[in-house]
Structure formats: structure tokens, C-alpha cells
Design an enzyme around this catalytic site. Structure first.
Site, mmCIF file in Angstrom:
data_model
loop_
_atom_site.group_PDB
_atom_site.id
_atom_site.type_symbol
_atom_site.label_atom_id
_atom_site.label_comp_id
_atom_site.label_asym_id
_atom_site.label_seq_id
_atom_site.Cartn_x
_atom_site.Cartn_y
_atom_site.Cartn_z
ATOM 1 N N HIS A 151 18.128 39.491 45.613
ATOM 2 C CA HIS A 151 17.437 39.682 47.240
ATOM 3 C C HIS A 151 16.091 38.800 47.046
ATOM 4 O O HIS A 151 15.445 39.123 45.954
ATOM 5 C CB HIS A 151 17.247 41.208 47.309
ATOM 6 N N LYS A 579 15.500 51.412 57.624
ATOM 7 C CA LYS A 579 15.165 50.424 58.850
ATOM 8 C C LYS A 579 15.701 51.100 59.939
ATOM 9 O O LYS A 579 15.067 51.037 61.226
ATOM 10 C CB LYS A 579 15.826 49.243 58.640
#
Length: 913
Positions: A151, A579
Site C-alpha cells: 500500500h 472510512k
């Protein structure tokens, strides 16, 4: 600062001053006195703005803003870079100080074992009354897997990290060795040279790294750091056990596995195509085999025992005779050289088989490259001596090599060579057990919808890749290449398929059908040769995971598959859930899942492994690992723990052997304590009451978070204006795009979402909604008392609150207010006051819960780290605001400086996504 703390921190402060002084000398030499004077003036004003007399802070802030606004264009980039390099050096000094403190614990006979160490865990187990044999049994079956991922949260280039690593080595030598004045001066000169090279190196990559670059990056951590640490773990555990229990461990243990997604993570990364996955499989395998050949050769060189002085057991000699019959050319070549040296002779046969395995892999890679039109393989036979025969039977799977090495190790013990070779043989055996033939076992990740598309094509009879949609073809061809890799190198080449965004049992069944059609079906065992791992990420998927798992474990085709595989793995996502619904609601959902799924698996009489998809930031499941492990629900570990290690975490935790060992100890000790039930827990009735209260908190927090992020019409406009989200998308951090697909906020990945809010110093995803939840609960009758009781008695709640406190201490609403001015007035008026009010609410309630006047009062080490950085991050934040304003006004001439501020703030905050 208390006197004891000042004494402990004195070497760190001394080192920071030294590195700062050397950087100052480099600045003068490279850029002149004028730049150094500007940088020093900015630094002084930033410190006065934070720490000066209260009546002078506003004046310092105004003077600092004026100085930065009037900064000449040609001085802008050097100033940004000066602060960025300073942060790199401070981070390095702190890493070194952590190592210094760990070494001080280890060498002080009167000190208690360091918190989080394996020795501390063993003493806790002994004190809790856990018998030695129960600890042995747990250690024999302990299964901890680290999955390294790519990532894009590491903002530093590899070349920058390597220079920092060399500085660190010099600091260590200065610290540990008695140097002569000349040697000391030389070490100082070498550090200064590296700082100069650091200054002369571009911080920003010219191009976005390829997937191949990311494979090389993760391979560096394995080859240079983890490879040598893996065999040390059993020794460290055995020594800790004996220190606590007063008796030797006497148990064969190999608790760690290393896996990787890098090169096979197709989730939202169009660059990871089947050919790239195949290249990654070959790269890991070829590099791993070469490392093994070198290790076997070194071991053979060391095992010089002669039959004149040592009596080998007959079963070792029988094994050598079998090898000689199977590999007569090798026997003829090495026979005269190894006459009377049976272990060395056995190792030559093992080396020949490994060499044949390498040649077979290289031949397969050459054929694959030819099929894809890439030409011949680039890898040569660098580790084969030209005069040696390599005619041997290739190993089909690592288990065959393990059997050979077990013969070597066991026969050394039988021949009373425990002190003259057995340890090295078992070390190599441990490495093979953890890594197999490859540097890491590759795992594939793909979207569940792509697996459904592939299964639909197969069901309709369209089994040729050319007949499938692009998404279906990509997954199906990747599975076919995994099947080919397994035929050549055994199942451990790649045997995990993670399905991102799993929403139903049909997703998993579709993946199973696709694997079967792709050649991954084992008729003898009636199962696929790959584990299908659902990844539950959204709140709806987490809440539905219990029903999905029950359906799968009762399914007439899937249940036999799992029974044959031996374990069902389930991955839970911390990033997208946070999120979507905010920290509190995501934490509550993840806790419920980890309470429920193990019970369902136990009812179905099947083992369960929970795979934690954690990031480095609190908003993505980060935080102190030991505390997080001990806070997991009872029964959710059971000797099995698996987690991702992402991006910047690799540098923070594994850049140096001592840091890596400390990280591994923290993880293993937490898993062991949790497995054996030695961590503190409230009574069951109290925990049920606390969990119900936390679910209420979470629901209030969810409504507050959703009300701002997803339901406020002006939020997206505000977010786009007050964060450098568009600039982050342009920063060449990793191969993966910042969005999974075209779209708005819903398609934005959690990593750039957190990165953006960290840049503007609000760090909103790590705390928004927490204050509203605490306030709603605290204002109820006896609610405040219940919260304090939870804080004192429930590790899960305390871990959540401690992480939020850390984020709040890093956040700065004054700086954020400057970013808020970038937004249109209507958007700013609709959103900014709500954020600032929630911040104040959360901060106030955390202080009430902890009883502290200041944040992090109970964690002076972290408090010091943050206070050391914040004054120096502030100028970069002020500059970034002005650069964003200029860029959005059409001035593109400062775009590079703007990108440099992203790097600098990331280094200063020690956290990106």
C-alpha cells in the site's frame, strides 16, 4: 519532565543535537550562510509560537507567517527540504533510542523484562499459574503470519531509506564501541557524508514505482532483516521460557510465517495482471532458492565432522546411500572430497537438489517470458559453481527439503554434535518452515465481483479466457498461473485467494468454482488447492458475516473443501469500515465479528483464523500492537494470528534487525498471552454490560460521522478544498491508483483519505464522532461513572481511547483553520465549525476519562516525540497552505515545492495513511 525521564532521554537529545548540527553544516556548505540563517529563523519562530511566553506566541505566529509569505522563490524548495531531512534524522535518532533502551533492559541484570517482550510474557504466564507444559503445548502450535503489502503509504524513496540505514549503523557503532579519537572522527565524517548525500538526493520519485519495484522493496526487508531473525526466534523464546520457569523448553517451535501480497494484489490495481503475478511468483521463488543454496553451502562448509572422531547414526548413512543411488553423478564428483565426512556429503546432495530446483524454476520462467513475448529470462545461474554437476532430482515441495534437513539436524544431535552444528542446521530448518522455497509465500487478492464474473462465464460454458469479460479473464488466468506454479514448486507457492468486498456466500462459492475450473482442484482430497478468504470490509458485510460463514460451513460442496484444507480463514478490514462509518462504529462492528465468528466455527467443528487487515494509522486499525492484541475478544486468537504490515510500517518496524526483533516479540508475546488467557479481563457479566454501552456509543458516533461526511451537502467540496487530495493522487508513492474506480468519495481508497486529513493536521478519520458518543453516554444518569469504569476495567475500551488520545495530540486545529480558509465561504461555514466543535468535545471528554490535564500525560515518551516534531512541522503546513492557494490560482510553477511539502509533513507526522 521528571528527572528520571530526563536521564533516560538524555542520549536521544544529545543525538538529535548532533544530527541537527551536522545538517546545519551541510546546509551552509551546500546552500550558503543565508539559507541556514533563514532556516534557523523559521525554526526559532516556530518554537516560540508553540512554547514561548503566552503574550509572545501571537507575535511569533504573525512574524513566522510574514517570513514564509515573503520567502524568495529560489529559497522555497531548500527550506522545505531542510525541514524534511531534519525529520528523517530525528526519526532515525528515535529508532536508535528505542534500540538503545531495549539493549539496556537486556543487559541490566536488575531490570525487569521490557514490557511486551517474550520474557515479560513468560513471567506473566508463570505468575498467572499457567503450567509449563501448557505453555509448551501452545508454543508448539503457535501460528503467526505477517502478510507484507505494498500500500502506498511509504513516502520515502528506497535510496533515501538506505542512506538513513547507513547513518544508523554509524550511530550504533559510536554507541556500542570504544572508539579511538581517530575512529570517532571518522565515524562522524561518514555520518556527515551520508547527510550530504541525503541532501543531494531527490526526495520525490521521478516516476511512479512499478509492481516489480515494489516486489524488490519488500524483498529487501526479508533478505536483509527477517531472513536472519527467523531462526533466532525459537532461541529467544526458549531463553525466556527458561528464565521464567527454570527449566529448558525442549520443544520444536517455528511460530512465524512470512507472506506477501506484493505482485498479486489485483484489488483496484490495473497494473497487476496475470503475467505480473507470474513474474512475482518466479521472483520470490528464484531469490528464495538462491538464498537457500547459499545457506546450504555455508552449512556444508561448517559441518566438517569426521567419522574418525564422530560416529554418525546408521540412518544418516542410509539416507546418503539413497541419495548416491539417485544422483550418481553428484556422488562421483563429491565422493573423494567428502570421504569420511558424512554430514558434508549429505549437504552436497541437498545442494544439488536445490540447484536442480532452481534450474527448473528458471527454465519455467524462460518459457513463461517467451510465451508473453518478453524474451529469455534475465536471471543467470549465479550461485552454481561451473565445475559442479547439478544433476539431481528437483524438490517438488518444501516439505521434502524439510525432511532432509531434519535428518541432518537429528543425526547431529544423535552423534553428540548439538554444540557443533545442530543449532545451525535447525536454524536453516526454521527458515525453510517459515518461508518455503520462496522469500515469501505469495497471496492473491481480487475483487469478489470479478470472481463472480469468472464463475458466471464458466457456468455458461465460456471457459476459454478469450470468451470472458476482462475482469473475469484477469482472475481466471491468474488462477491458472497459480495452478502452474503449484505444479512446479508445490502448493506453498501461492495458496490463498483473498476476496475483497465480499458481500455474500455466493462470492466465495464463485471463487471456489473458478479455482476448480482453473486447475486448482485436488481430486484425492476433494478440495481446491487454495484457501478462499472472504474479506469483510463494509459495515453491512461485517454485520452479515455471521450468516455468510454459517451458510458456507453448512454448504454441501464448500464444507468438505474446508475440512480438507484444515482451517477457514476470514479477513476483516479496518480501513474501509472506518472510512464508511467512523472509528467507533467500525471498532464496534469489528469487535462483534471477532466475538461471533469463532463461536460459529467451533459449532461447525472447524478451526478459524482471523486475518486482520490493519494499516499503520489509528483510523485504519493501527496503534500499539501489544495493547491491541490483548484487547481482542476472548477466543478470537486461539494460537492463530495473521495481520498485514503495510507501507511505512515496514520502515518503522523492520528497518533494522533490533527493531524487527522487538516488533516480532511484541506480536508473539501478545498472541501467547491471549491464547493462554493470561491477559486481564473483566468478569463476563461486566464485559457484556460494557459491550452494550460501547455499541450505544458507536451508534451515536456513527450518526455524527455519517451526518458530516456522507450527508452534509457541502462536505465533498470542503474536503477537496482543504486537503491536498488531488496532489496526493499525483505523488508517485506506489503503483496503485488512489481510487478503486472512477467516482467520488465512495471510490476513494482509505489510504489517501487518511493521508489527506493527516496533511492538514486535522486527522479527522481518527477521532470524529468519538466526542459525540462519549458526551451522549456521559450525560445519562450514571453514564460518566460507567465510562470511567470501562476505562479502568475493559482493555478493549482503553485501547480505543488511548489511540484516539494519540491522534488528538498530533492534531492541531489552529493549523487546520488555515487550511479551512482555502474552502469557499459557504462550504467552510457549513463544515469547519462542526469539525472544530467535535474536536473540542472529544478532547474535553478524553481528559475527563483519563483524569489528565494534558493529552498523553500518562505516555511521556509519545508526548515527547510529538512535541519534538510539531514546531518543525508547522512551517511546512503554513507553506503548504500558501502553495495550495497559488496552485489553485493557476500558478503551476511551484507544484514541485507543493509535492515536497507532502513528503516533509509525512516525515514529520510519522504517519501518512
Amino acid at each position: 519532565m521528571p528527572p528520571r525521564r530526563r536521564e533516560v532521554d538524555r542520549p536521544l537529545r544529545k543525538e538529535v543535537r548532533l544530527l541537527g548540527r551536522l545538517l546545519g553544516e551541510v546546509l551552509i556548505e551546500q546552500e550558503g550562510e543565508e539559507l541556514f540563517a533563514i532556516e534557523e529563523r523559521i525554526r526559532t519562530l516556530a518554537i516560540r509560537r508553540r512554547r514561548g511566553p503566552s503574550d509572545g506566541r501571537a507575535h511569533a505566529a504573525a512574524e513566522l507567517s510574514k517570513l514564509l509569505a515573503e520567502l524568495p522563490h529560489d529559497r522555497l524548495e531548500p527550506v522545505i527540504r531542510a525541514f524534511t531531512v531534519y525529520f528523517r534524522l530525528v526519526n532515525l535518532a528515535e529508532q536508535h533510542h528505542r534500540i538503545r533502551r531495549a539493549r539496556a533492559y537486556a543487559t541490566d541484570p536488575g531490570a525487569r523484562p521490557q514490557r511486551g517482550s517474550i520474557e515479560a510474557a513468560m513471567h506473566t504466564l508463570k505468575k498467572a499459574g499457567v503450567p509449563a507444559e501448557r505453555v509448551r503445548a501452545a508454543l508448539r502450535t503457535l501460528d503467526v503470519t505477517l502478510t507484507l503489502t505494498a500500500h502506498p503509504t511509504e513516502a520515502a524513496r528506497r535510496t533515501v531509506l538506505e542512506k538513513l540505514y547507513r547513518i544508523a549503523k554509524n550511530l550504533e557503532e559510536r554507541d556500542r564501541c570504544q572508539l579511538t579519537p581517530d575512529e570517532s572522527a571518522r565515524k562522524l565524517a561518514e555520518i556527515r557524508e551520508e547527510i550530504t548525500a541525503l541532501w543531494q538526493t531527490d526526495e520525490v520519485r521521478r516516476d511512479r514505482p512499478t509492481v516489480g519495484d515494489e516486489v524488490k522493496n519488500v524483498a529487501w526487508y526479508i533478505e536483509e532483516i527477517l531472513w536472519d531473525l527467523i531462526p533466532d526466534l525459537p532461541t529467544v523464546i526458549g531463553r525466556a521460557f527458561e528464565a521464567a520457569y527454570g527449566e529448558p523448553l525442549d520443544a520444536e517451535i517455528a511460530p512465524l510465517r512470512i507472506h506477501s501480497w506484493v505482485g498479486a494484489d489485483m484489488d483496484g490495481n490495473p497494473l497487476v495482471v496475470p503475467a505480473v503475478l507470474e513474474d512475482a511468483l518466479f521472483a520470490y521463488r528464484i531469490r528464495g532458492l538462491r538464498r537457500l543454496i547459499r545457506a546450504v553451502r555455508d552449512l556444508g562448509g561448517a559441518l566438517s565432522q569426521s567419522v574418525r572422531h564422530v560416529t554418525p547414526p546408521p540412518w544418516l548413512l542410509a539416507s546418503i546411500e539413497e541419495d548416491a543411488a539417485a544422483m550418481p553423478e553428484v556422488a562421483a564428483h563429491f565422493g573423494p572430497r567428502t570421504e569420511g565426512e558424512p554430514w558434508r556429503r549429505k549437504l552436497h546432495f541437498i545442494e544439488a537438489r536445490l540447484t536442480a530446483t532452481l534450474e527448473h524454476a528458471e527454465h519455467g520462467r524462460a518459457e513463461a517470458r517467451a510465451r508473453s513475448g518478453q524474451g529469455p529470462a534475465r536471471e543467470g545461474r549465479a550461485f552454481v559453481r561451473p565445475e559442479e554437476p547439478t544433476v539431481g532430482a528437483p524438490y517438488r515441495e518444501p516439505a521434502e527439503l524439510e525432511r532432509d534437513l531434519t535428518v541432518v539436524a537429528d543425526s547431529l544431535r544423535a552423534a553428540r554434535c548439538a554444540s557443533s552444528g545442530e543449532r545451525r542446521a535447525r536454524a536453516l530448518l526454521t527458515q525453510v518452515h517459515a518461508l518455503g522455497f520462496a522469500l515469501a509465500e505469495l497471496e492473491m487478492r481480487a475483487p469478489a465481483e470479478d470472481a463472480r464474473a469468472a464463475a458466471a462465464s464458466i457456468a455458461e460454458g465460456r471457459v476459454e479466457p478469450a470468451q470472458m469479460t476482462p475482469e473475469a479473464r484477469r482472475v481466471f488466468e491468474a488462477l491458472q498461473r497459480i495452478a502452474a506454479a503449484q505444479r512446479d514448486g508445490g502448493e506453498s507457492s501461492c495458496r490463498t485467494l483473498v476476496l475483497s468486498m465480499t458481500h455474500s456466500e455466493d462470492d466465495v462459492l464463485a471463487a471456489l468454482a473458478s479455482a476448480k475450473a482453473a486447475g486448482l482442484w485436488d481430486e484425492a482430497r476433494s478440495c481446491a488447492r487454495i484457501d478462499v478468504v472472504p474479506l469483510f470490509e463494509s459495515l453491512a458485510a461485517l454485520n452479515d458475516s455471521a450468516r455468510i460463514l454459517r451458510a458456507l460451513l453448512a454448504h454441501p460442496e464448500y464444507r468438505p473443501h474446508v475440512l480438507a484444507r484444515g482451517v477457514q480463514e476470514v479477513m476483516i478490514g479496518y480501513s474501509d469500515s472506518g472510512k464508511e462509518v467512523g472509528l467507533l462504529a467500525a471498532s464496534a462492528a469489528l469487535r462483534r465479528v471477532q466475538e461471533t465468528l469463532p463461536k460459529i466455527a467451533a459449532e461447525a467443528e472447524l478451526p478459524l483464523r482471523v486475518f486482520h487487515g490493519r494499516g499503520e494509522s489509528v483510523a485504519r486499525g493501527g496503534g500499539p500492537a501489544h495493547q491491541a492484541l490483548l484487547a481482542l475478544p476472548a477466543g478470537s486468537v486461539g494460537g492463530r494470528y495473521k495481520a498485514t504490515e503495510q507501507g511505512e510500517a515496514l520502515d518503522h518496524k523492520y528497518a533494522r534487525p533490533e527493531l524487527a526483533m522487538r516488533t516480532l516479540e511484541i506480536m508473539l508475546s501478545g498472541v501467547l498471552l491471549h491464547t493462554l488467557g493470561a491477559q486481564p479481563r473483566p468478569p463476563t457479566a461486566s464485559e457484556l454490560r460494557y459491550a452494550a454501552a460501547f455499541d450505544e456509543l458507536a451508534e451515536t458516533g456513527r450518526r455524527a460521522y455519517r451526518g458530516l461526511v456522507w450527508e452534509e451537502p457541502k462536505f465533498v467540496e470542503f474536503f477537496t478544498a482543504v486537503t491536498p487530495i488531488d496532489e496526493i493522487a499525483r505523488l508517485p508513492l506506489g503503483s496503485r491508483p488512489s481510487k478503486r474506480r472512477a467516482g467520488g468519495l465512495e471510490s476513494l481508497r482509505a489510504i489517501p483519505w487518511v493521508f489527506a486529513w493527516t496533511q492538514n493536521r486535522a486527522i479527522l478519520p481518527g477521532w470524529y464522532g468519538v466526542g459525540s458518543g462519549l458526551e451522549a453516554m456521559g450525560q445519562r444518569p450514571e453514564g460518566a461513572e460507567l465510562l470511567k469504569e470501562m476505562m479502568a476495567s475493559w482493555p478493549f475500551f482503553r485501547a480505543v481511547i488511548d489511540n484516539v488520545e494519540m491522534v488528538l495530540a498530533k492534531a492541531d486545529m489552529t493549523i487546520f483553520a488555515g487550511y479551512a480558509e482555502l474552502a469557499p465561504a459557504a462550504a467552510r461555514k457549513a463544515v469547519a465549525p462542526r469539525i472544530i466543535a467535535e474536536y473540542k468535545r472529544t478532547r474535553s471528554w478524553l481528559k475527563r476519562l483519563t483524569g489528565n490535564r494534558r493529552l498523553l500525560e500518562g505516555n511521556p515518551t509519545l508526548q515527547r516525540s510529538i512535541s519534538l516534531r510539531n514546531p518543525y512541522v508547522d512551517p511546512l503546513s503554513f507553506l503548504q497552505v500558501e502553495l495550495l492557494r497559488a496552485s489553485r490560482g493557476g500558478d503551476s510553477g511551484r507544484d514541485r515545492s507543493l509535492l515536497l511539502t507532502l513528503n516533509g509533513i509525512a516525515a514529520g507526522m510519522r504517519n501518512t495513511g
